[in-house]
Design an enzyme around this catalytic site. Structure first.
Site, PDB file in Angstrom:
ATOM      1  N   LYS A  49       5.588  -2.220   2.412  1.00  0.00           N
ATOM      2  CA  LYS A  49       4.349  -1.485   2.753  1.00  0.00           C
ATOM      3  C   LYS A  49       3.431  -2.324   3.644  1.00  0.00           C
ATOM      4  CE  LYS A  49       2.841  -0.770  -1.468  1.00  0.00           C
ATOM      5  NZ  LYS A  49       3.887  -1.444  -2.268  1.00  0.00           N
ATOM      6  N   ARG A  88      -2.668   4.198  -6.640  1.00  0.00           N
ATOM      7  CA  ARG A  88      -1.606   3.708  -7.520  1.00  0.00           C
ATOM      8  C   ARG A  88      -1.651   4.373  -8.885  1.00  0.00           C
ATOM      9  NH1 ARG A  88      -0.914  -1.805  -4.989  1.00  0.00           N
ATOM     10  NH2 ARG A  88       0.562  -2.990  -6.189  1.00  0.00           N
ATOM     11  N   ARG A 138      10.010 -14.010  -1.265  1.00  0.00           N
ATOM     12  CA  ARG A 138       8.821 -13.983  -0.394  1.00  0.00           C
ATOM     13  C   ARG A 138       7.996 -15.263  -0.530  1.00  0.00           C
ATOM     14  NH1 ARG A 138       5.521  -8.536  -0.588  1.00  0.00           N
ATOM     15  NH2 ARG A 138       5.096  -9.090  -2.754  1.00  0.00           N
ATOM     16  N   ARG A 166       3.551 -16.486  -3.887  1.00  0.00           N
ATOM     17  CA  ARG A 166       2.358 -15.832  -4.426  1.00  0.00           C
ATOM     18  C   ARG A 166       2.431 -15.871  -5.942  1.00  0.00           C
ATOM     19  NH1 ARG A 166       1.741  -9.858  -1.997  1.00  0.00           N
ATOM     20  NH2 ARG A 166       1.529  -9.371  -4.190  1.00  0.00           N
ATOM     21  N   ARG A 196       5.321  -5.884 -12.733  1.00  0.00           N
ATOM     22  CA  ARG A 196       4.816  -5.069 -11.616  1.00  0.00           C
ATOM     23  C   ARG A 196       5.755  -3.890 -11.336  1.00  0.00           C
ATOM     24  NH1 ARG A 196       4.460  -9.081  -7.010  1.00  0.00           N
ATOM     25  NH2 ARG A 196       3.578  -7.422  -5.755  1.00  0.00           N
TER      26      ARG A 196
HETATM   27  P1  AMP Z   1      -0.050  -5.747  -4.175  1.00  0.00           P
HETATM   28  O1  AMP Z   1      -0.160  -6.906  -3.256  1.00  0.00           O
HETATM   29  O2  AMP Z   1      -0.397  -4.446  -3.502  1.00  0.00           O
HETATM   30  O3  AMP Z   1       1.264  -5.665  -4.899  1.00  0.00           O
HETATM   31  O4  AMP Z   1      -1.174  -5.939  -5.298  1.00  0.00           O
HETATM   32  C1  AMP Z   1      -1.228  -7.098  -6.111  1.00  0.00           C
HETATM   33  C2  AMP Z   1      -1.970  -6.783  -7.406  1.00  0.00           C
HETATM   34  O5  AMP Z   1      -3.312  -6.351  -7.119  1.00  0.00           O
HETATM   35  C3  AMP Z   1      -1.370  -5.656  -8.236  1.00  0.00           C
HETATM   36  O6  AMP Z   1      -0.327  -6.112  -9.066  1.00  0.00           O
HETATM   37  C4  AMP Z   1      -2.598  -5.179  -9.031  1.00  0.00           C
HETATM   38  O7  AMP Z   1      -2.913  -6.061 -10.090  1.00  0.00           O
HETATM   39  C5  AMP Z   1      -3.704  -5.305  -8.001  1.00  0.00           C
HETATM   40  N1  AMP Z   1      -3.861  -4.058  -7.195  1.00  0.00           N
HETATM   41  C6  AMP Z   1      -3.637  -3.894  -5.856  1.00  0.00           C
HETATM   42  N2  AMP Z   1      -3.895  -2.631  -5.475  1.00  0.00           N
HETATM   43  C7  AMP Z   1      -4.293  -1.971  -6.584  1.00  0.00           C
HETATM   44  C8  AMP Z   1      -4.683  -0.624  -6.838  1.00  0.00           C
HETATM   45  N3  AMP Z   1      -4.707   0.318  -5.866  1.00  0.00           N
HETATM   46  N4  AMP Z   1      -5.028  -0.292  -8.116  1.00  0.00           N
HETATM   47  C9  AMP Z   1      -5.019  -1.215  -9.101  1.00  0.00           C
HETATM   48  N5  AMP Z   1      -4.644  -2.486  -8.933  1.00  0.00           N
HETATM   49  C10 AMP Z   1      -4.274  -2.882  -7.688  1.00  0.00           C
END
Ligand code: AMP
Length: 220
Positions: free
Chosen positions: A15, A90, A129, A160, A171
């Site tokens: 994404k 989400r 990654r 990360r 996740r």
């Molecule tokens: P990502 O990099 O998009 O996978 O996001 C990393 C972490 O940020 C996720 O595992 C959540 O803890 C938090 N996060 C990111 N976007 C959202 C969202 N739209 N709603 C809730 N938590 C989020």
């Protein structure tokens, strides 16, 4: 009026990369809730401090915090032409909040794209990654050649925090339980287009552009 495109997909579906390419192509902003939260956490802001524990666990940050943050970003000048939403919505709470926000602001949902990638590939992408501590470039030590240093600047690579195996499993589970059902919702609304997310980033980008061109023709 800003146009909004939603990119849905599991962690590791690509994404971030695709949102960046698409936003550049359309002169939209890329609004990545994960990146914004990571930046807030690094800066130690009140939002960042609240979000940190959820992120470390791999669970979702509460909807009200996310919705307020997204709206603040949509107000920024860089998002006035349009926004590619990456990692948002989400949950159903966020879908409802976004619908309400779009209606109230007079924005338009241009489309919802779901990037499909096999589970095996997702795990390889996430576990390999790395981010360069020197220049911030992203790379993958499992899928690309080049070893454990950055190919662009030779800097050290780090993983990360939430890409570690314990958190990745969580996740993916959170995605299956809370985010995957949104696909059926947007499908029922006739707004969803599936995009094959396997292959090189440029190939996937071309698929996305052709899908959006088709959408545009259908509407005109
Ligand atoms: P990502 O990099 O998009 O996978 O996001 C990393 C972490 O940020 C996720 O595992 C959540 O803890 C938090 N996060 C990111 N976007 C959202 C969202 N739209 N709603 C809730 N938590 C989020």
């Amino acid at each position: 009026m800003a146009e909004v495109i939603i990119l849905l997909g599991a962690p590791g579906a690509g994404k971030g990369t695709q949102a960046e390419l698409l936003a550049a192509e359309l002169s939209y902003c890329r609004l990545s809730t994960g990146d914004i939260l990571r930046e807030e956490a690094r800066a130690g802001s009140p939002l960042g401090r609240k979000a940190r524990a959820y992120m470390q666990e791999g669970t979702l940050v509460p909807d009200d915090l996310i919705l307020q943050m997204v709206e603040e970003w949509l107000d920024k000048p860089v998002c006035q032409g349009g926004a590619v939403l990456d990692g948002f919505p989400r949950s159903f709470g966020q879908v409802r909040g976004l619908d309400e926000m779009i209606g109230r602001r007079g924005d338009r949902l241009r489309g919802v794209l779901f990037l499909e990638v096999s589970r095996e590939r997702l795990v390889a992408r996430i576990s390999g990654r790395r981010v360069c501590t020197g220049c911030g470039a992203l790379c993958n030590v499992k899928l690309e050649e080049g070893g454990e240093t950055c190919r662009s600047c030779g800097g050290d690579l780090v993983q990360r925090e939430d890409d570690r195996p314990e958190t990745v499993a969580r996740r993916l589970q959170v995605f299956d339980e809370e985010t995957a059902p949104l696909r059926a919702h947007y499908e029922e609304e006739g707004q969803l287009t599936l995009v094959d997310g396997e292959g090189q980033p440029e190939e996937v980008h071309e698929r996305i552009l052709s899908v959006l061109a088709v959408e545009q023709e259908r509407l005109s």
